[in-house]
Design an enzyme around this catalytic site. Structure first.
Site, PDB file in Angstrom:
ATOM      1  NE  ARG A   1      -3.507  -0.039   2.947  1.00  0.00           N
ATOM      2  CZ  ARG A   1      -4.391  -0.086   2.539  1.00  0.00           C
ATOM      3  NH1 ARG A   1      -5.291  -0.995   2.180  1.00  0.00           N
ATOM      4  NH2 ARG A   1      -6.282   1.155   3.378  1.00  0.00           N
TER       5      ARG A   1
ATOM      6  CE1 TYR B   1      -4.448   6.767  -2.873  1.00  0.00           C
ATOM      7  CE2 TYR B   1      -4.803   6.178  -0.937  1.00  0.00           C
ATOM      8  CZ  TYR B   1      -5.642   7.026  -2.208  1.00  0.00           C
ATOM      9  OH  TYR B   1      -6.514   7.562  -1.897  1.00  0.00           O
TER      10      TYR B   1
ATOM     11  N   GLY C   1       2.734   7.898  -1.493  1.00  0.00           N
ATOM     12  CA  GLY C   1       3.103   9.175  -2.316  1.00  0.00           C
ATOM     13  C   GLY C   1       2.374   9.932  -1.749  1.00  0.00           C
TER      14      GLY C   1
ATOM     15  CG  ASP D   1      -7.427  -3.459   5.631  1.00  0.00           C
ATOM     16  OD1 ASP D   1      -7.664  -3.270   5.003  1.00  0.00           O
ATOM     17  OD2 ASP D   1      -8.475  -4.147   6.899  1.00  0.00           O
TER      18      ASP D   1
END
Length: 355
Positions: free
Chosen positions: A165, A168, A171, A296
């Site tokens: 992940r 993202y 980023g 998660d």
């Protein structure tokens, strides 16, 4: 050199066309996406001339069907990691250009990271050139799997820098750094929103996000997939509420010198959401459990004290009402009918916009 390869309504030379645009000209990067298309409609209704930029990797032309013939709307196919037209004069810029669902942003993680970093630089340089205000759609994912609950803007997060992940999460964190560095260095007026889970019409049925997943599975009678025990929590904001938050943040008289949380502070477990969707759709779907994905988050709930106090903003749409609108949209989409989005916007007669 800019690679503008498709124009739905040609904008000649980046100059403002005839007409009375009370609020100026707004550029929406990612304008054909779920959030971007709703924002384009809202800005048009508020009296802006609107230019949407989109590479159509995840955005869809049909999201813009209701405004495609509006004389004050232009859509250009373009990827913001490539150089932007130098003569694209705008007053406000909204950067929503990045895949936001895990399956989509993980499909090409390097491009995802480039979109957040190179794309932000290109848009910030455009804002600098034209002295435009610029808005960054950041994300609650910058908090990672949070150790503080609910999450205030001052919390620095608990983020894995090298997981699936990270393209993202990191980023978006890098983009926040760029925005505030440009503000401090060049005096650019920047507005940064950290978006928490948002849902509503125009989500893609294959986007992998929990609300769309559950509704589509329930309507099809498939098993509803819950990852982990389902005890992990999320806070679900209806798209109309979020867009109102965007507009209020952009129009605030003083630019906050930090990101601003925008989301619904009412918290639900994933199991509660699954059961609500089954009840609402009258589905016979079973709930099945699968292993929890890597990184998660276990909890996600915004502290929106700043938005309440300084923007006068908080969500109005209850989950039950939002699920009704969203389910109706997916029911029509899956049934091959043209979905009707229950909105009160100023738009011209609709036509299918091609992508």
């Amino acid at each position: 050199m800019s690679r503008v390869v498709k124009v739905l309504k040609l904008d000649r030379g980046g100059r403002r066309r005839g007409g009375n645009f009370d609020r100026g000209r707004a550029l929406v990067a990612g304008g054909a996406g779920f959030l971007g298309s709703h924002l384009c409609e809202r800005l048009l209704s508020d009296g802006y001339e609107v230019i949407a930029l989109d590479n159509f990797h995840t955005g869809k032309g049909y999201n813009l069907a209701g405004i495609a013939r509006d004389g004050s709307f232009t859509c250009i196919r373009h990827d913001i990691i490539d150089a932007l037209p130098t003569d694209l004069a705008v007053d406000e810029i909204y950067n929503l250009a990045c895949p936001a669902s895990p399956p989509h942003y993980q499909a090409d993680p390097i491009h995802t990271f480039k979109t957040s970093v190179l794309g932000s630089i290109n848009l910030l340089e455009l804002a600098r050139r034209h002295n435009a205000k610029i808005f960054q759609a950041s994300t609650s994912e910058v908090y990672g799997d949070p150790l503080v609950h609910p999450q205030p803007e001052g919390y620095f997060g608990n983020v894995n820098t090298h997981g699936p992940r990270s393209c993202y999460d990191e980023g978006k964190r890098s983009a926040e750094t760029l925005f505030f560095d440009y503000s401090r260095t060049y005096g650019i007026d920047v507005r940064v929103a950290r978006i928490f889970n948002t849902y509503g019409p125009r989500m893609r049925p294959d986007d992998g996000r929990v609300v769309s997943n559950f509704i589509v599975q329930a309507l099809r009678g498939d098993d509803i997939t819950v990852y982990g025990s389902g005890s992990q929590t999320r806070s679900f904001c209806f798209v109309d509420d979020l867009i109102e938050g965007f507009v209020r943040l952009m129009n605030a008289g003083v630019a906050p010198q930090h990101p601003v949380n925008l989301g619904n502070p009412v918290e639900f477990t994933i199991m509660e959401l699954a059961e609500s969707v089954i009840d609402y759709t009258n589905s016979r779907s079973r709930i099945v459990h699968r292993p929890l994905p890597v990184d998660d988050p276990r909890q996600r709930k915004p502290d929106i004290s700043f938005a309440r106090q300084h923007l006068g903003w908080e969500p109005k749409v209850a989950l039950s009402e939002g699920l009704a609108h969203t389910t109706s949209y997916f029911d029509a989409l899956l049934g091959g009918r043209r979905p009707v989005v229950p909105r009160d916007v100023k738009a011209s007669s609709a036509r299918e916009a091609t992508a």
